[in-house]
Design a protein around this motif. Structure first.
Motif, PDB file in Angstrom:
ATOM      1  N   PHE A 299       0.809  -1.218   0.000  1.00 55.46           N
ATOM      2  CA  PHE A 299       0.000   0.000   0.000  1.00 55.46           C
ATOM      3  C   PHE A 299       0.846   1.274   0.000  1.00 55.46           C
ATOM      4  N   GLY A 300       1.769   1.380   0.913  1.00 52.94           N
ATOM      5  CA  GLY A 300       2.591   2.587   0.998  1.00 52.94           C
ATOM      6  C   GLY A 300       1.947   3.722   1.759  1.00 52.94           C
ATOM      7  N   LYS A 301       0.795   3.535   2.329  1.00 52.15           N
ATOM      8  CA  LYS A 301       0.143   4.543   3.164  1.00 52.15           C
ATOM      9  C   LYS A 301      -0.666   3.807   4.228  1.00 52.15           C
ATOM     10  N   GLU A 302      -1.316   4.572   5.083  1.00 57.91           N
ATOM     11  CA  GLU A 302      -2.093   3.949   6.147  1.00 57.91           C
ATOM     12  C   GLU A 302      -3.143   3.022   5.544  1.00 57.91           C
ATOM     13  N   ASN A 303      -3.248   1.816   6.054  1.00 63.59           N
ATOM     14  CA  ASN A 303      -4.137   0.809   5.499  1.00 63.59           C
ATOM     15  C   ASN A 303      -4.556  -0.143   6.608  1.00 63.59           C
ATOM     16  N   ARG A 304      -5.361  -1.117   6.240  1.00 65.90           N
ATOM     17  CA  ARG A 304      -5.888  -2.016   7.272  1.00 65.90           C
ATOM     18  C   ARG A 304      -4.785  -2.828   7.941  1.00 65.90           C
ATOM     19  N   PHE A 305      -3.716  -3.147   7.200  1.00 62.40           N
ATOM     20  CA  PHE A 305      -2.637  -3.923   7.809  1.00 62.40           C
ATOM     21  C   PHE A 305      -1.881  -3.097   8.847  1.00 62.40           C
ATOM     22  N   SER A 306      -1.626  -1.839   8.535  1.00 61.83           N
ATOM     23  CA  SER A 306      -0.952  -0.988   9.521  1.00 61.83           C
ATOM     24  C   SER A 306      -1.863  -0.730  10.720  1.00 61.83           C
ATOM     25  N   ALA A 307      -3.178  -0.618  10.460  1.00 63.25           N
ATOM     26  CA  ALA A 307      -4.126  -0.429  11.572  1.00 63.25           C
ATOM     27  C   ALA A 307      -4.162  -1.670  12.466  1.00 63.25           C
ATOM     28  N   TYR A 308      -4.156  -2.864  11.854  1.00 62.94           N
ATOM     29  CA  TYR A 308      -4.120  -4.090  12.641  1.00 62.94           C
ATOM     30  C   TYR A 308      -2.859  -4.139  13.508  1.00 62.94           C
TER      31      TYR A 308
END
Length: 751
Positions: free
Chosen positions: A433-442
């Motif tokens: 992704f390179g930006k805030e996404n569901r994986f970074s949120a998890y």
């Protein structure tokens, strides 16, 4: 020549487990009884014990395939009935074993039954005819004679028929009429407790786990329990099905029993094919096998006592029998069946069954896609083990997962406590992704839960931020452990208590640098961008009035509206809500009817009486201002000083004028009363906004004169003079200079 072994009751043998005789059989109320159980259930031993213990006079006939010859069947029946006292043999031929009857079979059978009835009535005794192994009878003639025997049976004669196949057709009507007791299902199968007691007796060192495993594999089938117990005695607790079938004779026993049943061809192929899946429905089985005779074969197997169980629409073979059957099926055939069944279950959205098919068939490609499709359903406590098996298999096969599968895998790893694998899965998804996404949120969410006890405030904020991101983007909350859900409840309760404590959730100071503060901690909100701060300040200034999106865009970009202004506006609102979400304030910015607003009742400005003061100043009433005069003792600061926009500039100018005018009104009021000290305070405050005003300077000089402080008067004038020369390129006006000289002469006279 008749074989006596065929008409001799079996010898007394000890029961491995002594099953209780059903009350309906014990009562003797049923003249007919059929016991239909799978081979190896102990049917013969059970019935022989029953008639022996209850003192029943018995005529026992052990059938085999040769008894399909009508004449031979009748010869044996004649001999059995001849054992009844007062009954002599009636031969239809001159010697035993003749090939043809002189008397046709039906008449001969009725004559035989009539003679038996006379002898029984004369002797006053009751007899029981036990016909064992009736599954060997395949001829229609014998079935027809049995139908006659059931119809014309003497009242003093009861009949028990033993078979390991389906109940014969001639007994169906008596069963429906309540004349025949049918003992089927698992009448003789052992219970879990009976299995445990037997194993502890035969294998004292066995434990609860072993007993539970044996019962689970056999579901109480006696022969299987006995053979598996013997195997466990030899193998020291190591369970291996290949070894079991090789070393316990269980495989040979099943081979022989099925061979005697004459199972072959299409029916045999049906049986081993339906054993490939762990279980199946009628519809699913048809889809997997693509067999036009599927329902016909299913009926034969289910009613043929071949260990096929049925419960709530699902068929399954008893596990040991399934293990035996699947070893008869070729690997490519297994995969073909399971692939079709997996596809069927996916269409039906029965994803758990589909995953089991994928694992059993090692269907790598289908299983990988399936995890992305149904991962969330697998993320339940009861399915985590299955999900772990699937992920381990895919990792073993070095399968590259798609984003949906990675999402599922990361949540499973967290649930299973495999945090390094969790990090690996999240990194694989995040990097795409390179930006805030569901994986970074998890990642943020999971790490915060793991460290929450270390710093509750910090990681509680991190949890709220992550949850806000997921909510704003329409993403589901990932799998949470029980302790995580409890922690969330506690955090929510803390914020709820804070909200109930005070309706005011934010304090706003618009003078100088715009700041929004939490009332309890005094912590200031941070702003991701200047425009975001400007947007929030503008909504605060609107005092609860809803603002349309177009108006917001024009306000934020008055000169040139960017091409992506709508997206930029949404991003700003999102970033503000995210910052607010850390304190459960994400709902502060309201959106309704395509308009944005802030609830005025939840926001308090530091100068809460600013509007009231402004009205007083505009009205020019100094007397009312006296109640608010402390507000004018020091300059408020420039309104929204750090926001560079036309609307904020206009507001800044307006509130500067209000401040200056209010100061003048109060100064003039006190000057008129001769209260020079208070008047000087307000003139001095006004001079902060208009430092070159000779009118204010003259009034300040007059205040010092009135106070008799000529020294301060001189210092004030000289300072003003320097400012004028420096900033205005010249001294004060002659008018002000003349006034100062006049005051100075007065000072000299007074001294």
């Amino acid at each position: 020549m008749l074989l006596r072994q065929k008409i001799k009751p079996p010898g007394q043998r000890p029961d491995a487990v002594k099953k209780a005789v059903p009350a309906a059989l014990k009562s003797g109320q049923y003249p007919l009884c059929v016991i239909s159980q799978p081979f190896g259930s102990g049917k013969t031993v059970f019935i022989s014990r029953y008639v022996r213990e209850h003192g029943i006079q018995v005529l026992w006939y052990n059938l085999d395939s040769t008894d399909n010859q009508e004449y031979l069947f009748l010869e044996y029946m004649e001999y059995l009935f001849s054992q009844i006292p007062g009954r002599n043999p009636q031969r239809g031929v001159t010697a035993w074993g003749g090939e043809k009857f002189e008397i046709p079979s039906p008449e001969r059978l009725r004559s035989l039954l009539g003679g038996a009835s006379e002898a029984l009535r004369a002797g006053g005794e009751r007899y029981c005819l036990v016909i064992d192994s009736f599954e060997t009878i395949t001829g229609d003639g014998i079935n027809a004679m049995m139908d006659q025997m059931v119809k014309y049976r003497p009242d003093e004669l009861s009949i028990i028929l033993i078979t390991n196949r389906e109940i014969p057709g001639f007994l169906l009507r008596p069963i429906l009429n309540g004349e025949c007791l049918a003992l089927g299902g698992e009448t003789l199968f052992w219970t879990r407790e009976e299995t445990r007691e037997y194993m502890f007796r035969e294998l004292p060192e066995s434990g609860e786990d072993q007993a539970g495993w044996v019962y689970g594999q056999t579901e109480g089938w006696p022969a299987g329990i006995v053979l598996l117990t013997r195997y466990l005695r030899q193998c020291a607790g190591k369970w291996d099905w290949d070894e079991i079938f090789l070393n316990t004779y269980l495989g040979d026993y099943l081979d022989e029993a099925l061979s005697e049943r004459g199972i072959e061809g299409d029916l045999w192929e049906f049986i081993i094919s339906t054993a490939v899946p762990r279980d199946f429905t009628g519809e699913g089985g048809m889809a997997a096998l693509e067999d036009e005779r599927f329902m016909e074969h299913l009926h034969r197997v289910f009613h043929g006592n071949l260990f096929l169980q049925y419960q709530e629409g699902i068929y399954h073979y008893i596990p040991f029998f399934r293990e035996y059957l699947v070893r008869k099926c070729a690997q490519n055939r297994k995969q073909e069946i399971l692939s079709r069944l997996l596809t069927f279950y996916v269409k039906k959205r029965e994803y758990i069954r589909a995953v089991r098919c994928g694992l059993d068939g090692r269907l790598t490609e289908q299983l990988s896609g399936l995890l992305g499709l149904c991962g969330r359903e697998l993320l339940r406590e009861e399915h985590l083990r299955l999900l772990g098996e699937a992920l381990d298999f895919l990792e073993e096969q070095e399968v590259e997962m798609d984003l949906e599968s990675l999402e599922t895998a990361a949540q499973y790893a967290y649930a299973a406590g495999r945090y390094s694998r969790m990090e690996s899965y999240l990194n694989q998804g995040d990097i795409q992704f390179g930006k805030e996404n569901r994986f970074s949120a998890y990642r943020s969410l999971y790490k915060a839960f793991l460290h929450l006890r270390e710093d509750r405030e910090r990681y509680g904020t991190q949890i709220n931020n992550a949850l806000f991101f997921l909510k704003e983007n329409g993403l589901a909350v990932p799998y949470l452990r029980e302790q995580d859900r409890e922690a969330l409840k506690e955090l929510d309760a803390e914020y709820m208590a804070l909200e109930q404590k005070s309706g005011i959730r934010l304090l706003v100071n618009p003078f100088g640098t715009f700041r929004a503060l939490l009332p309890d901690s005094g912590k200031a909100l941070s702003w991701r961008t200047k425009k975001g701060r400007e947007l929030f300040a503008y909504l605060v200034e609107m005092k609860g009035k809803p603002v349309e999106r177009k108006q917001l865009i024009k306000t934020l970009w008055p000169e040139e509206i960017p091409d992506n202004a709508v997206a930029m506006l949404h991003n700003m609102i999102y970033s503000i809500r995210k910052e607010l979400s850390a304190y459960h304030l994400e709902g502060l910015i309201r959106y309704q009817d395509r308009r944005y607003s802030l609830p005025v009742e939840m926001i308090q400005q530091e100068f809460s009486d600013l509007e009231e003061i402004s009205r007083m100043v505009e009205a020019g009433t100094a007397e009312q201002l006296r109640g608010k005069e402390e507000r004018f003792e020091r300059y408020w600061g420039r309104y929204l000083e750090d926001i560079d926009n036309q609307w904020s500039e206009e507001l800044g100018n307006y509130y500067d004028r209000i401040f200056e005018k209010g100061c003048r009104l109060l100064g003039d009021s006190y000057l008129g009363e001769g209260n020079y000290e208070r008047a000087e305070v307000f003139y001095r405050s006004a001079a902060q906004l208009d430092p070159y005003s000779e009118e204010l300077e003259e009034k300040r000089l007059e205040c010092y004169r009135g106070m008799g402080d000529y020294r301060q008067m001189k210092r004030q004038y000289e300072a003003f003079e320097k400012v004028c020369i420096k900033d205005l390129d010249g001294p004060p006006s002659p008018v002000l200079e003349t006034f100062y000289r006049k005051c100075s002469r007065e000072a000299g006279k007074n001294q």
